[in-house]
Design an enzyme around this catalytic site. Structure first.
Site, PDB file in Angstrom:
ATOM      1  N   CYS A 348       0.821  -1.213   0.000  1.00  0.00           N
ATOM      2  CA  CYS A 348       0.000   0.000   0.000  1.00  0.00           C
ATOM      3  C   CYS A 348       0.852   1.259   0.000  1.00  0.00           C
ATOM      4  CB  CYS A 348      -0.915  -0.012   1.211  1.00  0.00           C
ATOM      5  SG  CYS A 348      -1.882  -1.507   1.244  1.00  0.00           S
ATOM      6  N   GLU A 349       1.620   1.448  -1.020  1.00  0.00           N
ATOM      7  CA  GLU A 349       2.409   2.666  -1.191  1.00  0.00           C
ATOM      8  C   GLU A 349       2.534   2.914  -2.684  1.00  0.00           C
ATOM      9  OE1 GLU A 349       5.781   3.767   0.891  1.00  0.00           O
ATOM     10  OE2 GLU A 349       5.522   2.327   2.529  1.00  0.00           O
TER      11      GLU A 349
END
Ligand code: LLP
Length: 425
Positions: A348-349
């Site tokens: 999640c980046e």
């Protein structure tokens, strides 16, 4: 040259199809080639024929026991930067007399262990470190062999995060101060100057910065010898680049690098130490991953793979380029229908992006891809971010392969935490 190539319509590591490894071990997984490791070590070493040279593999690039044991069998020494790397090198069978200890922040406990096993030399990076080493060696009744790492203030012309030879970098002692520090060594009873050390950066694709730095070191060594210091060897560090993108980079060959070094050294009666990491291991490994989803974004195509930035950090950290090839050999039809896609991982980046607008062939979920040139600074920099299992490693040797670091189970990983008793009573 490496040993990952298409045969019978798919990519093999030596004589093992990558699809077999994916099936049997799962993805993502690092795959290394024994033949490539050996070849790179031999090509590099033979570039220094005629010189008294010790090739110390930079363990930080790839510290897997199987990789180190493969190189130990080739006669490699090791450049280590922590007690952990020292123990790994020893355990893999690299003799202590072939181990040099680099790094700006060695702890006394690490110095003690290195003295206990009798390493070849400490590459010392500051005066306080020199004094600490003198103290530890004194306590043990020993004399520590020392090379000061000098900072030649040369621009390595590489990514700023891996350039180390400018005066603003934390590495080494200043050029101008070096003669004074060597005089200080003479006044300390438990350290002895045996060499001079330099390392200006990593992934250098031009010989000029090396040459500038090495010329400076050679002139320093001449001055030091004329002052009576018994400088026996010069440690020239690592840093020679590899072609990550064969269309964009043409780094000098080991032979050209070796010839330049021979020319710069002239008839100086010193042996040399080299610390290559990437050049030996980089193209000897790939990261094998499976395409999970093909997602059509508003203005771009995303190929979402099951490897992520925690498995291979280089693109997120250095904007590094890795060639990404389909494991199934593309036929002419696929090649003609080429597409552009962003290769991204599940973390999640936004930084979890391996490549943007990369020209590739149309692929489908379930297809395997190989991230090339991932054998150096790949697995060693992996983490478990997002509680993803630490990526496993496989070593291929001809038609056989072995899992040389198994994928941990989630229980293994979660079991490393402990819940304090005030939360459970
Ligand atoms: N010697 C010393 C003292 C070093 O600091 C290094 C690398 C080497 C040798 C080996 O350099 P090589 O031959 O591998 O270029 N994580 C970064 C690279 C960091 C390099 C750190 N020092 C990357 O993925 O590009």
């Amino acid at each position: 040259m490496d040993h990952f190539s298409y045969k019978n319509g798919e990519m093999y590591a030596e004589d093992v199809p990558l699809s077999r490894i994916a099936r049997e071990v799962g993805t993502p997984v690092y795959v290394y080639s024994t033949a490539t490791l050996q070849r790179h070590f031999r090509v590099f070493s033979s570039a220094f024929e005629g010189l008294n040279a010790l090739v110390c593999f930079a363990v930080k690039a790839n510290s897997n026991q199987a990789v180190l044991a493969t190189l130990a069998a080739e006669g490699a020494g090791a450049d280590v930067v922590s007690i952990g790397e020292l123990e790994r090198a020893l355990k893999a069978g690299i003799p202590p007399q072939r181990i040099v200890f680099s790094g700006v922040g060695k702890k006394p406990s690490e110095m003690r262990r290195a003295l206990e096993v009798g390493i070849k030399q400490f590459n010392v990076e500051s005066e306080p470190e020199l004094e600490a080493l003198n103290h530890v060696a004194g306590e043990m009744g020993q004399i520590a062999p020392v090379s000061m790492r000098v900072n030649p203030d040369v621009d390595a012309k590489t990514h700023h995060k891996i350039a180390t030879g400018k005066s603003e970098n934390k590495f080494g002692i200043s050029w101008a101060k070096a003669p004074e520090v060597y005089r200080e060594i003479n006044n300390l009873p438990n350290v002895r100057a045996t060499g001079v050390d330099v390392h200006i950066g990593s992934q250098l694709t031009d010989l000029d910065p090396f040459k500038l730095a090495f010329e400076k070191v050679v002139s320093l060594v001449k001055d030091l010898r004329s002052e009576g210091h018994a400088i026996e060897h010069i440690d020239l560090g690592g840093g020679l680049g590899i072609p990550y993108d064969p269309d964009a980079e043409t780094p000098p060959s080991p032979v050209d690098y070796g010839s330049m070094i021979k020319q710069v050294l002239g008839d100086l009666p010193c042996s040399i130490i080299l610390e290559p990491g990437r050049l030996i291991a980089g193209n000897a490994g790939i990261l094998l991953s499976e395409l999970l989803y093909v997602k059509q974004g508003e203005d771009r195509l995303f190929y979402i793979v099951d490897a992520a930035m925690n498995d291979l950090l280089r693109p997120a950290m250095y904007d590094a380029f890795h060639n990404i090839l389909p494991v199934a050999e593309p036929g002419d039809n696929a090649r003609n229908a080429s597409v552009q896609a962003d290769f991204v991982g599940p973390v999640c980046e936004t930084g979890d992006t391996f490549a943007k607008a990369r020209k590739t062939v149309p692929m489908n979920p379930g297809d395997l891809v190989a991230f090339k040139s991932a054998g150096a600074y790949g697995a060693v920099m992996a983490s478990t971010y997002n509680t993803r299992e630490l990526v496993p490693e496989v070593l291929v040797n001809g038609s056989e392969y072995a899992v040389v670091r198994a994928r941990p189970t989630l229980d293994d990983m979660i079991g490393m935490d402990t819940v304090p008793n005030w939360l459970t009573r």
